[in-house]
Design a protein around this motif. Structure first.
Motif, PDB file in Angstrom:
ATOM      1  N   ARG A   1       0.832  -1.202   0.000  1.00  8.82           N
ATOM      2  CA  ARG A   1       0.000   0.000   0.000  1.00  8.82           C
ATOM      3  C   ARG A   1       0.867   1.252   0.000  1.00  8.82           C
ATOM      4  NH1 ARG A   1      -4.812   1.152  -1.451  1.00  8.82           N
ATOM      5  NH2 ARG A   1      -5.961  -0.144   0.025  1.00  8.82           N
ATOM      6  N   GLU A   2       1.937   1.258   0.803  1.00  7.96           N
ATOM      7  CA  GLU A   2       2.826   2.410   0.872  1.00  7.96           C
ATOM      8  C   GLU A   2       3.566   2.627  -0.448  1.00  7.96           C
ATOM      9  OE1 GLU A   2       3.748   2.276   5.698  1.00  7.96           O
ATOM     10  OE2 GLU A   2       5.054   1.244   4.273  1.00  7.96           O
ATOM     11  N   ILE A   3       3.927   1.533  -1.119  1.00  8.95           N
ATOM     12  CA  ILE A   3       4.585   1.645  -2.423  1.00  8.95           C
ATOM     13  C   ILE A   3       3.631   2.240  -3.445  1.00  8.95           C
ATOM     14  CG2 ILE A   3       5.447   0.292  -4.378  1.00  8.95           C
ATOM     15  CD1 ILE A   3       6.802  -1.557  -2.345  1.00  8.95           C
ATOM     16  N   THR A   4       2.366   1.835  -3.388  1.00  4.81           N
ATOM     17  CA  THR A   4       1.365   2.390  -4.298  1.00  4.81           C
ATOM     18  C   THR A   4       1.214   3.895  -4.080  1.00  4.81           C
ATOM     19  OG1 THR A   4       0.135   0.307  -4.372  1.00  4.81           O
ATOM     20  CG2 THR A   4      -1.066   2.301  -4.989  1.00  4.81           C
ATOM     21  N   ILE A   5       1.140   4.311  -2.820  1.00  6.95           N
ATOM     22  CA  ILE A   5       1.004   5.734  -2.513  1.00  6.95           C
ATOM     23  C   ILE A   5       2.246   6.498  -2.954  1.00  6.95           C
ATOM     24  CG2 ILE A   5       0.880   7.400  -0.602  1.00  6.95           C
ATOM     25  CD1 ILE A   5      -0.985   5.413   0.813  1.00  6.95           C
ATOM     26  N   THR A   6       3.417   5.924  -2.741  1.00  2.55           N
ATOM     27  CA  THR A   6       4.663   6.555  -3.174  1.00  2.55           C
ATOM     28  C   THR A   6       4.678   6.721  -4.692  1.00  2.55           C
ATOM     29  OG1 THR A   6       5.875   5.618  -1.301  1.00  2.55           O
ATOM     30  CG2 THR A   6       7.186   6.369  -3.172  1.00  2.55           C
ATOM     31  N   ARG A   7       4.203   5.706  -5.396  1.00  2.00           N
ATOM     32  CA  ARG A   7       4.141   5.778  -6.858  1.00  2.00           C
ATOM     33  C   ARG A   7       3.222   6.918  -7.304  1.00  2.00           C
ATOM     34  NH1 ARG A   7       2.905   0.930  -7.684  1.00  2.00           N
ATOM     35  NH2 ARG A   7       4.960   0.196  -8.317  1.00  2.00           N
ATOM     36  N   LEU A   8       2.090   7.054  -6.659  1.00  2.98           N
ATOM     37  CA  LEU A   8       1.137   8.109  -7.023  1.00  2.98           C
ATOM     38  C   LEU A   8       1.711   9.496  -6.717  1.00  2.98           C
ATOM     39  CD1 LEU A   8      -2.165   6.424  -5.824  1.00  2.98           C
ATOM     40  CD2 LEU A   8      -1.397   6.761  -8.177  1.00  2.98           C
TER      41      LEU A   8
ATOM     42  N   GLY B   1       2.820  12.944  -9.175  1.00  5.28           N
ATOM     43  CA  GLY B   1       2.335  14.294  -8.915  1.00  5.28           C
ATOM     44  C   GLY B   1       0.921  14.365  -8.391  1.00  5.28           C
ATOM     45  N   LYS B   2       0.369  13.245  -7.939  1.00  9.82           N
ATOM     46  CA  LYS B   2      -1.004  13.232  -7.437  1.00  9.82           C
ATOM     47  C   LYS B   2      -1.104  13.965  -6.100  1.00  9.82           C
ATOM     48  CE  LYS B   2      -2.630  10.265 -10.608  1.00  9.82           C
ATOM     49  NZ  LYS B   2      -3.711  10.563 -11.552  1.00  9.82           N
ATOM     50  N   THR B   3      -2.241  14.616  -5.884  1.00 10.80           N
ATOM     51  CA  THR B   3      -2.498  15.273  -4.607  1.00 10.80           C
ATOM     52  C   THR B   3      -3.095  14.266  -3.631  1.00 10.80           C
ATOM     53  OG1 THR B   3      -4.773  15.899  -5.153  1.00 10.80           O
ATOM     54  CG2 THR B   3      -3.024  17.404  -5.854  1.00 10.80           C
ATOM     55  N   ASN B   4      -3.167  14.651  -2.355  1.00  8.21           N
ATOM     56  CA  ASN B   4      -3.785  13.773  -1.356  1.00  8.21           C
ATOM     57  C   ASN B   4      -5.219  13.439  -1.739  1.00  8.21           C
ATOM     58  OD1 ASN B   4      -1.460  13.819   0.119  1.00  8.21           O
ATOM     59  ND2 ASN B   4      -2.181  15.262   1.652  1.00  8.21           N
ATOM     60  N   LYS B   5      -5.935  14.430  -2.239  1.00 12.12           N
ATOM     61  CA  LYS B   5      -7.332  14.227  -2.627  1.00 12.12           C
ATOM     62  C   LYS B   5      -7.436  13.221  -3.766  1.00 12.12           C
ATOM     63  CE  LYS B   5     -11.485  16.810  -3.971  1.00 12.12           C
ATOM     64  NZ  LYS B   5     -12.036  18.159  -4.280  1.00 12.12           N
TER      65      LYS B   5
ATOM     66  N   GLU C   1      -8.555   7.693  -5.701  1.00 10.49           N
ATOM     67  CA  GLU C   1      -8.116   6.538  -6.490  1.00 10.49           C
ATOM     68  C   GLU C   1      -8.042   5.259  -5.666  1.00 10.49           C
ATOM     69  OE1 GLU C   1      -4.365   5.409  -9.435  1.00 10.49           O
ATOM     70  OE2 GLU C   1      -5.073   7.477  -9.248  1.00 10.49           O
ATOM     71  N   LEU C   2      -7.642   5.392  -4.387  1.00  8.15           N
ATOM     72  CA  LEU C   2      -7.448   4.212  -3.535  1.00  8.15           C
ATOM     73  C   LEU C   2      -8.624   3.967  -2.585  1.00  8.15           C
ATOM     74  CD1 LEU C   2      -3.662   4.582  -2.608  1.00  8.15           C
ATOM     75  CD2 LEU C   2      -4.702   3.338  -4.509  1.00  8.15           C
ATOM     76  N   PHE C   3      -9.650   4.810  -2.676  1.00 12.00           N
ATOM     77  CA  PHE C   3     -10.832   4.691  -1.813  1.00 12.00           C
ATOM     78  C   PHE C   3     -10.448   4.750  -0.327  1.00 12.00           C
ATOM     79  CE2 PHE C   3     -11.686   2.382  -5.770  1.00 12.00           C
ATOM     80  CZ  PHE C   3     -12.780   3.102  -6.238  1.00 12.00           C
ATOM     81  N   LEU C   4      -9.584   5.718  -0.009  1.00 18.98           N
ATOM     82  CA  LEU C   4      -9.155   5.945   1.365  1.00 18.98           C
ATOM     83  C   LEU C   4      -9.547   7.356   1.774  1.00 18.98           C
ATOM     84  CD1 LEU C   4      -5.498   4.557   1.127  1.00 18.98           C
ATOM     85  CD2 LEU C   4      -7.470   3.382   2.128  1.00 18.98           C
TER      86      LEU C   4
ATOM     87  N   VAL D   1      -4.608   8.748   4.059  1.00 17.54           N
ATOM     88  CA  VAL D   1      -3.524   8.993   3.101  1.00 17.54           C
ATOM     89  C   VAL D   1      -2.400   9.774   3.775  1.00 17.54           C
ATOM     90  CG1 VAL D   1      -2.874  10.197   0.979  1.00 17.54           C
ATOM     91  CG2 VAL D   1      -5.018   8.903   1.070  1.00 17.54           C
ATOM     92  N   LYS D   2      -2.764  10.818   4.519  1.00 17.44           N
ATOM     93  CA  LYS D   2      -1.757  11.623   5.213  1.00 17.44           C
ATOM     94  C   LYS D   2      -0.983  10.779   6.221  1.00 17.44           C
ATOM     95  CE  LYS D   2      -4.063  16.111   4.815  1.00 17.44           C
ATOM     96  NZ  LYS D   2      -4.741  17.216   5.554  1.00 17.44           N
ATOM     97  N   ASN D   3      -1.668   9.912   6.936  1.00 19.84           N
ATOM     98  CA  ASN D   3      -0.996   9.039   7.915  1.00 19.84           C
ATOM     99  C   ASN D   3      -0.010   8.107   7.220  1.00 19.84           C
ATOM    100  OD1 ASN D   3      -2.369  10.148  10.084  1.00 19.84           O
ATOM    101  ND2 ASN D   3      -3.974   8.599  10.068  1.00 19.84           N
ATOM    102  N   HIS D   4      -0.419   7.547   6.080  1.00 25.92           N
ATOM    103  CA  HIS D   4       0.474   6.673   5.314  1.00 25.92           C
ATOM    104  C   HIS D   4       1.727   7.440   4.882  1.00 25.92           C
ATOM    105  CE1 HIS D   4      -1.515   2.836   4.981  1.00 25.92           C
ATOM    106  NE2 HIS D   4      -2.639   3.372   4.521  1.00 25.92           N
ATOM    107  N   ILE D   5       1.535   8.657   4.387  1.00 26.60           N
ATOM    108  CA  ILE D   5       2.668   9.452   3.910  1.00 26.60           C
ATOM    109  C   ILE D   5       3.629   9.754   5.058  1.00 26.60           C
ATOM    110  CG2 ILE D   5       3.352  11.678   2.935  1.00 26.60           C
ATOM    111  CD1 ILE D   5       0.730  11.591   1.314  1.00 26.60           C
TER     112      ILE D   5
END
Length: 212
Positions: free
Chosen positions: A155-162, A166-170, A175-178, A183-187
Motif C-alpha cells: 500500500r505504501e509503495i502504491t502511494i509513493t508511486r502516485l 504528482g497526485k495530490t492527497n485528494k 483513487e485508492l478509496f481511502l 492517506v496523510k498518515n500513510h505518507i
C-alpha cells in the motif's frame, strides 16, 4: 482564505501576479517581498499558507531563501517562479524542498491551479520545465532498487508511486478509496521509514526508484 506571500524583486511583476491571483476569491496576497531575506523577516511576523518566489533576486536569491525557510518552517509550501534560463536553479530549489516550478509566462488559470495543487499536497511542475529538469535530477548514476527491497508495504509503495506521478492527497484518496486522513498518515509513515524530509524528496525518491 488562502494567504499568499509574493517574493519577487520586480514591482511590476508582483503587481501583475497579484491581479491574476486575486481573481480567485479564495486567494489573497497578504504580503510582498523583494528578496529572500525580506521574505524571512515577513514570515517571522506574518502567517501565510504558501510562498510564490522568484529565483534570481538581490541580497538573497530563491535557492538560499528556500533552504532557510524550509529549515525554520518545514511545512511551508513554496512555489518557484522560473524562466527557461533558471533550470539549474530550479533543480536546486526542488532539492531544497520547493513544492513546484512555474514559468513566468504561465496563464492565470495555470497559476491558480498550481497554487491550489501545492496546498493540496501535490507537486506542481510546468510541463516544459519538467521536460528539462527531471532528466537532470536523475543524471547521477544510481543503482536501481526493486520494489521488494524498499522497506514499504504494498500500500505504501502504491502511494509513493502516485506521489511520484504528482497526485495530490485528494486524488490519491479518490483513487485508492481511502480517507484523506488515512492517506496523510500513510505518507507520514513512509517519510519516517525512508528517512526523508518532505513530500518533494519522496517524489524524487519515487522517480529514482522507478515508482512512477
Amino acid at each position: 482564505m488562502i494567504r499568499i506571500l509574493l517574493v519577487e524583486d520586480q514591482s511590476i511583476v508582483r503587481q501583475g501576479l497579484k491581479m491574476i491571483i486575486e481573481q480567485d476569491q479564495q486567494l489573497k496576497v497578504v504580503g510582498e517581498a523583494e528578496n529572500g531575506l525580506e521574505a524571512i523577516k515577513r514570515l517571522e511576523h506574518q502567517h501565510v499558507d504558501i510562498i510564490l518566489m522568484d529565483i534570481r533576486m538581490p541580497i538573497m536569491n530563491g535557492i538560499e531563501a528556500t533552504h532557510k525557510i524550509k529549515q525554520r518552517w518545514p511545512f511551508m509550501k513554496i512555489l518557484i517562479l522560473t524562466t527557461f534560463n533558471d533550470e539549474e536553479y530550479a533543480i536546486n530549489t526542488l532539492k531544497e524542498g520547493a513544492s513546484g516550478f512555474l514559468l513566468k509566462t504561465s496563464d492565470g488559470p495555470k497559476l491558480i491551479h498550481s497554487i491550489k495543487s501545492c496546498l493540496d499536497g501535490g507537486i506542481a511542475i510546468h510541463d516544459q520545465v519538467a521536460a528539462k529538469v527531471m532528466p537532470k535530477l536523475l543524471d547521477k548514476p544510481i543503482e536501481k532498487e526493486k520494489s521488494t527491497s524498499i522497506p514499504l508495504t504494498p500500500r505504501e509503495i502504491t502511494i509513493t508511486r502516485l506521489i511520484g506521478q504528482g497526485k495530490t492527497n485528494k486524488e490519491i484518496s479518490s483513487e485508492l478509496f481511502l480517507s484523506i486522513g488515512t492517506v496523510k498518515n500513510h505518507i507520514t509513515q513512509i517519510l519516517l521509514k525512508l528517512e526523508l524530509r518532505d513530500r518533494t524528496q519522496l517524489a524524487i525518491f519515487a522517480v529514482k526508484n522507478d515508482l512512477y
